[in-house]
Scaffold this motif. Structure first.
Motif, PDB file in Angstrom:
ATOM      1  N   ASP A 183      37.079   8.994 -14.728  1.00  0.00           N
ATOM      2  CA  ASP A 183      36.258  10.048 -15.175  1.00  0.00           C
ATOM      3  C   ASP A 183      34.644   9.892 -14.676  1.00  0.00           C
ATOM      4  OD1 ASP A 183      35.573   7.997 -16.821  1.00  0.00           O
ATOM      5  OD2 ASP A 183      35.814   8.814 -18.478  1.00  0.00           O
ATOM      6  N   GLN A 184      34.619   8.693 -14.223  1.00  0.00           N
ATOM      7  CA  GLN A 184      33.044   8.514 -13.987  1.00  0.00           C
ATOM      8  C   GLN A 184      32.920   8.719 -12.388  1.00  0.00           C
ATOM      9  OE1 GLN A 184      30.388   7.859 -15.811  1.00  0.00           O
ATOM     10  NE2 GLN A 184      32.042   8.307 -17.413  1.00  0.00           N
ATOM     11  N   TRP A 185      33.905   9.118 -11.594  1.00  0.00           N
ATOM     12  CA  TRP A 185      33.947   9.326 -10.221  1.00  0.00           C
ATOM     13  C   TRP A 185      33.888  10.752  -9.925  1.00  0.00           C
ATOM     14  CZ3 TRP A 185      37.020   5.963  -6.385  1.00  0.00           C
ATOM     15  CH2 TRP A 185      36.812   4.744  -6.609  1.00  0.00           C
ATOM     16  N   SER A 186      33.024  11.102  -8.725  1.00  0.00           N
ATOM     17  CA  SER A 186      32.967  12.480  -8.431  1.00  0.00           C
ATOM     18  C   SER A 186      34.148  12.911  -7.909  1.00  0.00           C
ATOM     19  CB  SER A 186      31.754  12.828  -7.226  1.00  0.00           C
ATOM     20  OG  SER A 186      32.044  12.054  -6.063  1.00  0.00           O
ATOM     21  N   GLU A 187      34.367  14.152  -7.731  1.00  0.00           N
ATOM     22  CA  GLU A 187      35.476  14.803  -6.870  1.00  0.00           C
ATOM     23  C   GLU A 187      35.358  14.684  -5.482  1.00  0.00           C
ATOM     24  OE1 GLU A 187      37.666  19.474  -6.432  1.00  0.00           O
ATOM     25  OE2 GLU A 187      35.686  19.091  -7.323  1.00  0.00           O
ATOM     26  N   LYS A 188      34.290  14.374  -4.743  1.00  0.00           N
ATOM     27  CA  LYS A 188      34.349  14.066  -3.412  1.00  0.00           C
ATOM     28  C   LYS A 188      34.717  12.794  -3.262  1.00  0.00           C
ATOM     29  CE  LYS A 188      30.720  13.648   0.218  1.00  0.00           C
ATOM     30  NZ  LYS A 188      29.341  13.588   0.669  1.00  0.00           N
ATOM     31  N   ASP A 189      34.381  11.838  -4.151  1.00  0.00           N
ATOM     32  CA  ASP A 189      34.813  10.444  -3.932  1.00  0.00           C
ATOM     33  C   ASP A 189      36.318  10.419  -4.185  1.00  0.00           C
ATOM     34  OD1 ASP A 189      32.388   9.591  -3.480  1.00  0.00           O
ATOM     35  OD2 ASP A 189      31.906   8.986  -5.346  1.00  0.00           O
ATOM     36  N   LEU A 190      36.635  11.283  -5.108  1.00  0.00           N
ATOM     37  CA  LEU A 190      38.184  11.048  -5.469  1.00  0.00           C
ATOM     38  C   LEU A 190      39.101  11.707  -4.049  1.00  0.00           C
ATOM     39  CD1 LEU A 190      38.653  11.854  -9.013  1.00  0.00           C
ATOM     40  CD2 LEU A 190      39.171   9.771  -7.995  1.00  0.00           C
ATOM     41  N   LYS A 191      38.504  12.748  -3.605  1.00  0.00           N
ATOM     42  CA  LYS A 191      39.103  13.386  -2.437  1.00  0.00           C
ATOM     43  C   LYS A 191      39.223  12.333  -1.225  1.00  0.00           C
ATOM     44  CE  LYS A 191      38.666  18.239  -3.652  1.00  0.00           C
ATOM     45  NZ  LYS A 191      38.127  19.581  -3.262  1.00  0.00           N
ATOM     46  N   THR A 192      37.962  11.847  -0.975  1.00  0.00           N
ATOM     47  CA  THR A 192      37.801  10.681  -0.038  1.00  0.00           C
ATOM     48  C   THR A 192      38.930   9.526  -0.328  1.00  0.00           C
ATOM     49  OG1 THR A 192      35.517  11.411   0.260  1.00  0.00           O
ATOM     50  CG2 THR A 192      36.369   8.982   1.155  1.00  0.00           C
ATOM     51  N   LEU A 193      38.858   8.939  -1.457  1.00  0.00           N
ATOM     52  CA  LEU A 193      40.010   7.897  -1.932  1.00  0.00           C
ATOM     53  C   LEU A 193      41.174   8.352  -1.665  1.00  0.00           C
ATOM     54  CD1 LEU A 193      40.232   5.124  -2.950  1.00  0.00           C
ATOM     55  CD2 LEU A 193      40.602   6.389  -5.317  1.00  0.00           C
ATOM     56  N   ALA A 194      41.692   9.683  -2.020  1.00  0.00           N
ATOM     57  CA  ALA A 194      42.845   9.923  -1.789  1.00  0.00           C
ATOM     58  C   ALA A 194      43.202  10.243  -0.187  1.00  0.00           C
ATOM     59  CB  ALA A 194      43.343  11.283  -2.472  1.00  0.00           C
ATOM     60  N   ILE A 195      42.635  10.651   0.692  1.00  0.00           N
ATOM     61  CA  ILE A 195      42.741  10.638   2.007  1.00  0.00           C
ATOM     62  C   ILE A 195      42.727   9.316   2.836  1.00  0.00           C
ATOM     63  CG2 ILE A 195      41.405  11.248   4.237  1.00  0.00           C
ATOM     64  CD1 ILE A 195      40.385  13.690   2.737  1.00  0.00           C
TER      65      ILE A 195
END
Length: 211
Positions: free
Chosen positions: A168-180
């Motif tokens: 919940d403290q991560w940005s959507e951009k960071d999560l998308k980068t992590l997933a990729i």
């Protein structure tokens, strides 16, 4: 592929017998040779995640749809059946793709006998049913029952909720980068690590020799 190694020298503890680190190689301007410590950081992170995901603190999970708990190992088996079916796998009478014990074993990274025993336990609990491949009557298939699909749905709902809270403290951009990056990492390891580990066993398994 040539792997150049050397015995690790620690300025505080001297030579560490029997432990070798990859020697940094000059690969040319188009390829990056990562430092051993960076690779160890990645390995430690993967191992920590594996302990949380594969061996959670609780050995069973509450299933709201069933009104009872189900052993985590059986939940994992249901996930393996749903995710482990290879492309082009046959479908059962209900239209869902079916897996084989081999598919489940590969997905769970266990041997055939362990996967077979776990599937038998899940079958006894009403989560899994066995069948026969219509294209090869000698091959046994496994698929989820209606109860097994409910368990899978409950498991996914709980996991996604827990992960949403954890990140919940991560940005959507960071999560998308992590997933990729995780998907890329998984694909790379699946494609390359089996052969590379075989080579590593040959090269590092030799005793009394320096390379």
């Amino acid at each position: 592929l040539m792997c150049v190694t050397h015995t690790l020298e620690d300025p505080n503890h001297g030579s560490q017998e029997g432990f070798r680190m990859p020697h940094k190689r000059r690969l040319g301007s188009s390829r990056y040779a990562p430092e051993p410590e960076l690779l160890l950081r990645i390995n430690r992170a993967v191992m920590r995640m594996r302990r949380v995901i594969v061996k959670p603190p609780e050995l069973s999970m509450p299933m709201p749809s069933l009104g009872r708990s189900v052993d985590f190992a059986k939940v994992h088996a249901c996930m393996a059946i749903a995710e482990g079916a290879v492309d082009g796998a046959p479908t059962g009478p209900d239209g869902h793709r079916v897996s084989t014990v081999k598919d489940v074993a590969a997905f769970m990274q266990v041997d055939h006998s362990t996967a077979s025993r776990l599937l038998s336990e899940a079958e006894a609990d009403g989560l899994v049913e066995r069948g026969t491949d219509p294209e090869d009557r000698r091959r046994t298939t496994v698929s989820l029952t209606d109860i097994g699909r409910l368990v899978l749905q409950d498991s996914i709902a709980m996991r996604t909720w827990a992960m949403s809270q954890a990140f919940d403290q991560w940005s959507e951009k960071d999560l998308k980068t992590l997933a990729i990056m995780l998907e890329r990492m998984a694909q790379t390891l699946v494609e390359r690590m089996p052969d590379l580990m075989c080579e590593a066993r040959e090269r590092f398994g030799l005793t009394g020799e320096q390379h």
